[in-house]
Design an enzyme around this catalytic site. Structure first.
Site: not given
Ligand code: GLV
Ligand code: GLV
Length: 328
Positions: A241, A270, A288
């Site tokens: 993250r 983001e 991402h």
């Molecule tokens: C992606 O970032 C997730 O948490 O699945």
């Protein structure tokens, strides 16, 4: 009235069809018709009269959303990370929350390796250079990168994904270090990995990869002070993250070459990415897509659907995060 007690669910954005088909067998399904992330107000209006919510990591599921619909009985997120959901509020209101662990572990670990090699061997830079017509033939010092084999790999957060990422280093004969609250006997046994302090990991690793969840203790875990501990040849990878790294400190580190480079799949705010970060050649930026393969996203869709259906039957969903809800 619901026909035959059919449960009504709201899906905040279209997910792979097999998951939606699974849901449709058991529920009345209402899906956000636009292929964009909804605002909090739109989510609140979407869950009006609904029993279940299938949401995404981009949805702010806070206390206000959770309490806006008294019928709401179950929240299933199409992600492993759930820092966007106020799980405490959901628990308080007796609402189970589920995520999609396991199915995306290998896929996310693979993306971390893709980023690691991209930065180490300057793949994206090399591709742009070649496409732009700058390649005039082999040259002794053209676009030199960093070796991977026999180097030291530092893993921050040795959970499922961190473990899978570490195990893939076997072919490269790396020395593996990790930080985690718990000991990880799998990687200790398989790789001779050593649990160390964050400072030791940062000072000695050639590659540092983040696989921790975003929780209060990991927010800005990597700031200027930590980046300055790293080797000038080191590479930082983040597929976890964004807010785990202080992004403005990372920009300084990349500009001033405190480190060799970084590979990022996640960002502090983001989808906003600072313009300055986008101008730097020593960072590879991915939108991402850690779990973004056709197979894995399909599995995640089925898993989220299954959890939602089970939760709406009043039973404990297989991937329930707040199992306390059932301990009454
Ligand atoms: C992606 O970032 C997730 O948490 O699945
Ligand atoms: C997430 O799945 C983790 O535990 O690494």
């Amino acid at each position: 009235m619901n026909k035959g007690g059919t449960r009504k669910v709201f899906v905040t954005r279209k997910i792979p069809e097999p998951g939606l088909d699974r849901l449709r067998i058991a529920c009345d399904v209402d899906i956000n018709p636009s292929d964009r992330a909804l605002t909090k107000e739109e989510i609140i209006s979407g869950i009006k009269g609904k029993d279940g919510l299938l949401c995404l990591l981009t949805d702010p599921i806070d206390q206000e959303v959770i309490t806006s619909e008294p019928r709401l009985k179950m929240i299933a997120t199409y992600a492993v990370g759930y820092d966007n959901i106020d799980v405490t509020a959901a628990t308080k209101h007796g609402i189970p929350v589920s995520n999609t662990p396991g199915v995306l572990t290998e896929t996310t670990a693979e993306l971390a390796w893709a980023l690691l090699f991209s930065v180490a061997r300057r793949i994206v830079e090399g591709d742009s250079y070649t496409r732009a017509g700058h390649f005039r033939g082999w040259a002794p010092q053209l676009m030199l990168g960093q070796d991977v084999a026999y180097k030291t790999l530092g893993i921050i957060g040795a959970g499922r994904i961190g473990t899978a990422f570490a195990l893939k280093s076997k072919g490269f004969n790396m020395t593996v270090l990790y930080t985690d609250e718990q000991r990880n006997e799998t990687i200790e046994h398989e790789l001779g990995a050593k649990k160390v302090s964050l400072a030791e990991l940062l000072k000695t690793s050639d590659y540092v990869s983040i696989h921790a969840p975003l929780i209060p203790t990991t927010h800005h875990l990597i700031r200027e002070q930590e980046l300055r501990m790293m080797k000038p040849t080191a590479i930082l990878i983040n597929t976890a993250r964004g807010p785990i790294i202080d992004e403005s400190a990372l920009i300084r580190a990349l500009k001033k070459h405190w480190i060799f480079g970084a590979g990022l799949d996640v960002y502090e705010n983001e989808p906003t990415i600072p313009d300055e970060l986008k101008t730097l050649p020593n960072v590879v930026l991915q939108p991402h897509t850690g779990s973004g393969t056709i197979e894995t996203r399909t599995k995640m869709a089925l898993m989220a659907a299954e959890n939602l259906i089970v939760g709406l039957q009043g039973k404990r969903p297989p991937n329930c995060i707040n199992t306390e809800v059932f301990q009454k």
